[in-house]
Design an enzyme around this catalytic site. Sequence first.
Site, PDB file in Angstrom:
ATOM      1  N   HIS A 184     -29.031   3.245 -14.393  1.00 16.66           N
ATOM      2  CA  HIS A 184     -28.635   2.261 -15.395  1.00 16.66           C
ATOM      3  C   HIS A 184     -28.484   2.891 -16.774  1.00 16.66           C
ATOM      4  O   HIS A 184     -27.683   2.426 -17.586  1.00 16.66           O
ATOM      5  CB  HIS A 184     -29.647   1.111 -15.431  1.00 16.66           C
ATOM      6  CG  HIS A 184     -29.466   0.144 -14.305  1.00 16.66           C
ATOM      7  ND1 HIS A 184     -30.505  -0.500 -13.699  1.00 16.66           N
ATOM      8  CD2 HIS A 184     -28.354  -0.260 -13.658  1.00 16.66           C
ATOM      9  CE1 HIS A 184     -30.038  -1.275 -12.737  1.00 16.66           C
ATOM     10  NE2 HIS A 184     -28.736  -1.141 -12.700  1.00 16.66           N
ATOM     11  N   ARG A 286     -11.498  -9.099 -13.158  1.00 18.68           N
ATOM     12  CA  ARG A 286     -12.268  -9.525 -11.989  1.00 18.68           C
ATOM     13  C   ARG A 286     -12.570 -11.016 -12.119  1.00 18.68           C
ATOM     14  O   ARG A 286     -13.197 -11.432 -13.098  1.00 18.68           O
ATOM     15  CB  ARG A 286     -13.580  -8.744 -11.898  1.00 18.68           C
ATOM     16  CG  ARG A 286     -13.433  -7.222 -11.940  1.00 18.68           C
ATOM     17  CD  ARG A 286     -14.808  -6.577 -11.884  1.00 18.68           C
ATOM     18  NE  ARG A 286     -14.770  -5.141 -12.057  1.00 18.68           N
ATOM     19  CZ  ARG A 286     -14.911  -4.513 -13.236  1.00 18.68           C
ATOM     20  NH1 ARG A 286     -15.097  -5.234 -14.340  1.00 18.68           N
ATOM     21  NH2 ARG A 286     -14.882  -3.204 -13.308  1.00 18.68           N
ATOM     22  N   GLU A 410      -7.595   0.423  -1.651  1.00 18.36           N
ATOM     23  CA  GLU A 410      -9.032   0.724  -1.620  1.00 18.36           C
ATOM     24  C   GLU A 410      -9.492   1.303  -0.292  1.00 18.36           C
ATOM     25  O   GLU A 410     -10.659   1.670  -0.157  1.00 18.36           O
ATOM     26  CB  GLU A 410      -9.829  -0.549  -1.920  1.00 18.36           C
ATOM     27  CG  GLU A 410      -9.517  -1.163  -3.270  1.00 18.36           C
ATOM     28  CD  GLU A 410     -10.093  -2.550  -3.420  1.00 18.36           C
ATOM     29  OE1 GLU A 410     -11.195  -2.681  -3.970  1.00 18.36           O
ATOM     30  OE2 GLU A 410      -9.427  -3.515  -2.963  1.00 18.36           O
ATOM     31  N   ASN A 433     -13.473   3.325  -6.595  1.00 19.45           N
ATOM     32  CA  ASN A 433     -14.856   3.147  -6.130  1.00 19.45           C
ATOM     33  C   ASN A 433     -14.881   2.915  -4.624  1.00 19.45           C
ATOM     34  O   ASN A 433     -15.567   3.611  -3.867  1.00 19.45           O
ATOM     35  CB  ASN A 433     -15.525   1.976  -6.852  1.00 19.45           C
ATOM     36  CG  ASN A 433     -15.528   2.141  -8.357  1.00 19.45           C
ATOM     37  OD1 ASN A 433     -15.095   3.153  -8.886  1.00 19.45           O
ATOM     38  ND2 ASN A 433     -16.030   1.138  -9.055  1.00 19.45           N
ATOM     39  N   ASP A 434     -14.132   1.906  -4.167  1.00 18.48           N
ATOM     40  CA  ASP A 434     -14.113   1.613  -2.734  1.00 18.48           C
ATOM     41  C   ASP A 434     -13.323   2.657  -1.962  1.00 18.48           C
ATOM     42  O   ASP A 434     -13.664   2.980  -0.824  1.00 18.48           O
ATOM     43  CB  ASP A 434     -13.540   0.217  -2.474  1.00 18.48           C
ATOM     44  CG  ASP A 434     -14.623  -0.854  -2.454  1.00 18.48           C
ATOM     45  OD1 ASP A 434     -15.725  -0.570  -1.936  1.00 18.48           O
ATOM     46  OD2 ASP A 434     -14.381  -1.963  -2.957  1.00 18.48           O
ATOM     47  N   CYS A 481      -7.677   1.653 -11.393  1.00 15.01           N
ATOM     48  CA  CYS A 481      -8.591   0.762 -12.102  1.00 15.01           C
ATOM     49  C   CYS A 481     -10.050   0.985 -11.702  1.00 15.01           C
ATOM     50  O   CYS A 481     -10.918   0.215 -12.090  1.00 15.01           O
ATOM     51  CB  CYS A 481      -8.204  -0.701 -11.895  1.00 15.01           C
ATOM     52  SG  CYS A 481      -8.304  -1.244 -10.180  1.00 15.01           S
TER      53      CYS A 481
END
Length: 554
Positions: A184, A286, A410, A433-434, A481
Amino acid sequence: MARLEGIGVGQGVAHGPVARMAPAPEAPAEEQSALTAEQETARVEEAVAAVAEDLKARGEAAGGSARDVLQAQAMMAKDPTLKKAAAARLGKGLTGEFAVHDAFAEFRATLEGMGGYMAERAADLADVSQRVIARLRGLPAPGVPTPGHPFVLVAEDLAPADTALLDLDQVLAVVTIQGGPTSHTAILAREKAITAVVGAVEADQLHDGQTVIVDAADSAVLTEVTQGQLDDAQRRIDERAAAVAAPVTPGALADGTEVPLLANLGSPDGAAEAVELGAEGVGLFRTEFLFLSADAAPDVATQREAYRRMLEAFPGKKVVVRALDAGADKPLPFLTEEEENPALGRRGLRALLAHEQILRDQLTALAEAEAETEADVWVMAPMVSTVAETEQFVALAREHGLRTAGVMVEVPSSALVAEPILRHADFASIGTNDLTQYTMAADRLLGSVADLQDPWHPAVLRLVGEVGSAGAATDSPVGVCGEAAADPLLALVLVGLGATSLSMAPAALADVRLELGRHTAETARAAAQAARAAGDAAGARGAAQQVVREAAQG
């Protein structure tokens, strides 16, 4: 000069005196309480509730992803498993302080044993425990030092509650001994554009007042520095500050090749800040924020109002809206079902097509919101795997009056058939990411395979290149993105692979704009080719750095 290695967050550099965060308070001893178990239980419940409320309040004050992080911490504090574990110890007559310490420590050890992502969440749990114990003792919560002058903060790790509310007029940079790229501290530092190096295990050698240079771009902390090195660091600081303060220009390479730089946003609340930071539009809006806390899908009017608020902030600009992406780690009772392997189940567009009215309502709300504003709405489907899914989604978007409809890339299948997909879709947007998760068969939330979660891996880069080539062949826009676009050097490589726009957290826009403006399209393509040819992620990054270094030297 000594050099401490870590993991840099962003491209910033800073220098100044060290101020170390005080160590955690001494752990309470195992001892019997002078109070009854009921009285101790009441003390613990009050302390937990107070800490949870404080974390939530800090999150609301910080906003952005910090709010989500701190709300998650507040939920940790009230976790039923932890409550039950503490109650068992209180039932034996032990003090509330020890019951909390021991129960949290047991759960923390379990997370640390998992490694990677889950181990990094253990630090968040430790912070909650220390805050509850401080409350029980009547002491202030642990926090950031206040030496009375600007400083480089050095800590074992930094709790989200502290990172979220750092005084950036005083904290020049952050160095942590623990943590990694998904901690984090790293996530919030990236969002707030804080210069940071995490996981610098030798930083425990640093002492208060020692002057250091924190070089996030080089993933290092320099000690025993010379005046020449300080002057060079200050030059870079001034150059970066000038780039941030300068009138925002469209994203472009040094040879004039346009690369629009867009913002990733999770709600309309961040729109104004994104514009201020130089977003040329929105590359990923999103829409899950409307659905995740609801028992049923919101109606068209509710959605239309939220979308209108977002679109009004970008008159005449492109706003790419992702249709509801539910499933896997974002289950919704009215849309998804329990599955043994939800990441490979009915998620994203698959779930929407199985509940078509929810998709139709969303498309209706988007079309109505666009009609009430001057924004240029592009809508895209999440988790598209086939050409047939593309055709079905584009037809529905057209039916509802939305002119520009595209797909998220993705999964490897959509990257490999990107050209036929783009014969039907108006554009593609790559979610790195995916795409990394599915390419590497490595769950994004599973700590044991966290080392595979690196978009620099040549296998991922080659798939991005497939989509870039398909975009060129069909004359279709190809955006990126995912979080990879926020890494300035990787952003250059992505452009070299064929990306025509990049979307990222707004705080990353200035660094990416500055880095792209230093290089030509020829350098971008050369860096991309070198990275693709490497054998692993570290080799790809090193190869791209070498190309950029040689190009800069002429």
